[in-house]
Scaffold this motif. Structure first.
Motif, short mmCIF file in Angstrom:
data_model
loop_
_atom_site.label_atom_id
_atom_site.label_comp_id
_atom_site.label_asym_id
_atom_site.label_seq_id
_atom_site.Cartn_x
_atom_site.Cartn_y
_atom_site.Cartn_z
N LEU A 380 -41.90 -11.29 -29.29
CA LEU A 380 -41.07 -11.84 -30.37
C LEU A 380 -40.97 -10.87 -31.54
CD1 LEU A 380 -39.59 -14.14 -31.89
CD2 LEU A 380 -41.84 -15.01 -32.54
N VAL A 384 -37.81 -8.52 -32.99
CA VAL A 384 -37.29 -8.55 -34.35
C VAL A 384 -37.26 -7.14 -34.94
CG1 VAL A 384 -37.78 -9.37 -36.69
CG2 VAL A 384 -37.97 -10.93 -34.75
N GLU A 389 -33.22 -8.05 -37.06
CA GLU A 389 -32.61 -9.34 -37.40
C GLU A 389 -33.70 -10.41 -37.40
OE1 GLU A 389 -29.51 -10.26 -34.73
OE2 GLU A 389 -28.19 -8.62 -35.39
N ARG A 391 -35.52 -14.08 -37.15
CA ARG A 391 -35.45 -15.19 -36.20
C ARG A 391 -36.34 -16.32 -36.69
NH1 ARG A 391 -36.36 -13.53 -30.06
NH2 ARG A 391 -35.78 -15.76 -29.90
N VAL A 399 -38.24 -18.02 -25.63
CA VAL A 399 -38.92 -17.15 -26.60
C VAL A 399 -40.16 -16.57 -25.94
CG1 VAL A 399 -40.04 -17.06 -28.85
CG2 VAL A 399 -38.05 -18.55 -28.52
#
Length: 495
Positions: A380, A384, A389, A391, A399
Motif C-alpha cells: 500500500l 502511494v 497520490e 489513498r 488493497v
C-alpha cells in the motif's frame, strides 16, 4: 394564504361538500317522492271514481230491468214508471215504443241523459246518467225500450271517493279546477297552494266527465328547511374547522418559530412535545436535531481550537528547530490528534526504498519504525510513493499490504513531496510517505481527513526541506530527482 386558512378551507370543503350534495339529493328525492305520491293519489282516485260511476250505472240498469219486467207482466207503462221512481229505484224513468216515441215518463223531465252503455256524457250540464234495456211483449216480440236514470252530483262523487287530499267534481261544475281543466291545464296555482289536476273523460260504464284535484307538492318549505340546515351546519363547521385548524397548526407554528431562532443562531431553542402523534414526532426530531447541532458545533469549536493549538505548536517547532525527528514527531502527533487516528507512521525515501523514521501508537501492534522497510511500488505505502497520490479506505482484497506494513482496518496514506526546483521535475521530489491507521470509534476516514493529512504532509515536506538546507552532514541526492537518499541505517542530522 396561510396554512391555517388552507386547512380550514379544506376541512370546510370536506364537510360541506357532502352536506350540500346530500341536501340537493334530499331535496330532489323528496320532490320526486311528493310528485309520485300526488300521482298515486290521482291514480287511486281515478280507479275509485270509475268503480263508483260503474256502480251507479249498474243500479240504473237494475232499475231499468225491474221496470221492463213490471210492464211485461201487464202493468201500465206509466204506473210502472211511477212505481220505480216512488220506490227510489231510480230518479227518473222513461218508456218508449218501437217507434222511439215516449209513451210514459216519471220523475224530472229532460233529454240530456248520459248513456252508460255507450259512454256518452250528459248534455247541457246535466249529471243524470241512464241505463236502457229492451222491452218485450209476452210473446217475445219487441215492444220498445225502457230507461232508468240516476242523478250523480259532485257531492255524491266526493262521498264515493274516500281518498284523502283528493277532490272530485264533475266537469259541469263551475270551479277553478274545472275551468283550468277546460283550458287543458294540469296544474293550477291558487296563491296559498297549488293543485294537480286530472280529467277523466267519459267512457262506456263511466259516462260522466269528472275532474280530480289534489294538492301539488310544495317544495318551497322543503328547500327552505334544507337551506336552514345547510347554513346551520356551515356555521358549525366553520367554527369547528377554525378550532381544529388552530389546534393542528399551533404545533407547526411552534416548530417554525424554533427553526427561525435556530437560523438566527439560538441553538438552545426547543419545541414542546404536546402529543404522541406525527407533529409530536416532528417536534421531538427537531429537538434531537438541535441537540445534535449543539454537539456538532461544540465538536467543531473544540476541533478548531485543537487545530489552532496544533498549528501553533507545529509553527513554533519548525521555526525553532531543524531536528528532523522532532519535526516529524510534532507533525505525527498533530495529525493523529486532528484526525482521531489510533496511530501513524512516517517513512522517508532512501534510494528505491521507504524506511520507517517515526511512529506513534503502533507499539501495541508490534511495529517499530526502524523495522519497516518497503520497496517503492510494493504494498500500500509503496504504491502511494510510486504514484504520489494519496489513498484512503478499508483493507480488503483489492488493497495489498506488504509484509512489513502495519496491520489495520482503515487507513490514510499520502506522499510527502517537496517543492519543485531544478533539476527536479515540476511535480516536486518524493521525500517520504505519511500514513494513519484505524480511526477511533471504528468510523472510516473521509475526504476531509484526506485533505487534512495532505496539509500536514505538505508542512512536513517544507520542514524536511528546511532541515536539509541547514544540515551540516552531507546528504546524498539520488539520481532520481523525486527522491532524497538517506543512509540505510537511521540517518542522523546535526542539530
Amino acid at each position: 394564504m396561510t396554512l391555517r386558512r388552507r386547512l380550514a378551507a379544506s376541512l370546510l370543503a370536506v364537510v360541506l361538500g357532502p352536506l350540500l350534495l346530500g341536501a340537493v339529493a334530499v331535496g330532489v328525492g323528496a320532490s320526486r317522492l311528493a310528485e309520485e305520491r300526488a300521482t298515486e293519489r290521482l291514480d287511486a282516485a281515478a280507479a275509485v271514481v270509475g268503480t263508483a260511476v260503474q256502480s251507479v250505472c249498474q243500479r240504473a240498469r237494475a232499475a231499468s230491468e225491474a221496470l221492463a219486467a213490471t210492464i211485461s207482466r201487464g202493468d201500465r207503462p206509466l204506473s210502472a214508471a211511477n212505481f220505480v221512481v216512488t220506490r227510489g229505484l231510480a230518479d227518473a224513468a222513461r218508456v218508449r215504443n218501437t217507434n222511439g216515441t215516449v209513451v210514459a215518463e216519471a220523475g224530472p223531465r229532460g233529454s240530456g241523459w248520459g248513456d252508460c252503455t255507450r259512454g256518452t256524457a250528459p248534455a247541457g250540464g246535466s249529471t243524470v246518467i241512464a241505463a236502457s234495456v229492451p222491452l218485450h211483449r209476452s210473446d217475445g216480440a219487441s215492444a220498445g225500450q225502457v230507461s232508468a236514470a240516476l242523478t250523480v252530483s259532485a257531492e255524491d262523487l266526493s262521498g264515493l271517493v274516500p281518498i284523502p287530499d283528493v277532490d272530485v267534481t264533475t266537469r259541469a261544475a263551475d270551479t277553478p279546477a274545472t275551468r283550468a281543466a277546460a283550458a287543458g291545464r294540469t296544474r293550477i296555482d291558487l296563491g296559498a297552494h297549488a293543485l294537480r289536476l286530472r280529467v277523466l273523460a267519459p267512457a262506456p260504464g263511466r259516462p260522466i266527465e269528472t275532474v280530480l284535484s289534489t294538492p301539488a307538492p310544495d317544495t318551497t318549505a322543503l328547500y327552505g328547511a334544507l337551506m336552514l340546515v345547510v347554513l346551520t351546519a356551515a356555521g358549525a363547521s366553520l367554527v369547528a374547522a377554525n378550532v381544529l385548524a388552530r389546534a393542528l397548526t399551533k404545533p407547526l407554528q411552534e416548530v417554525a418559530t424554533a427553526a427561525e431562532s435556530v437560523a438566527d443562531g439560538d441553538l438552545d431553542a426547543r419545541v414542546p412535545v404536546r402529543a404522541c402523534d406525527e407533529i409530536g414526532h416532528l417536534a421531538g426530531t427537531f429537538n434531537r436535531m438541535t441537540r445534535s447541532m449543539q454537539a456538532y458545533v461544540a465538536a467543531l469549536t473544540a476541533g478548531r481550537d485543537q487545530l489552532r493549538r496544533t498549528l501553533a505548536l507545529l509553527g513554533d517547532t519548525m521555526s525553532s528547530t531543524n531536528d528532523v525527528d522532532r519535526i516529524l514527531d510534532v507533525v505525527l502527533e498533530s495529525v493523529v490528534a486532528t484526525t482521531a487516528a489510533e496511530g501513524g507512521i512516517v517513512l522517508l525515501t532512501a534510494d528505491t526504498q521507504l524506511v520507517g523514521r517515526r511512529a506513534l501508537g503502533l507499539a501495541a501492534r508490534g511495529v517499530r519504525p526502524d523495522g519497516v522497510r518497503l520497496k517503492i511500488g510494493d504494498g500500500l505505502l509503496g504504491g502511494v510513493a510510486a504514484t504520489t497520490e494519496g489513498r484512503l479506505g478499508r483493507v480488503s482484497a483489492d488493497v495489498h499490504l506488504s509484509t512489513g506494513e502495519p496491520d489495520c482496518r482503515t487507513f490514510i496514506a499520502v506522499p510527502i513531496v517537496g517543492p519543485p526546483h531544478p533539476p527536479a521535475l515540476p511535480g516536486g521530489r518524493l521525500l517520504g510517505v505519511l500514513a494513519l491507521y484505524d480511526r477511533l470509534g471504528g468510523d472510516d476516514f473521509d475526504d476531509g481527513d484526506l485533505l487534512t493529512v495532505r496539509s500536514f504532509a505538505g508542512q512536513a515536506a517544507v520542514a524536511l526541506e528546511n532541515a536539509l538546507l541547514h544540515r551540516v552532514a552531507p546528504v546524498t541526492v539520488s539520481h532520481n530527482p523525486w527522491r532524497i537518499s538517506l543512509p540505510a541505517t537511521r540517518p542522523s542530522f546535526h542539530r
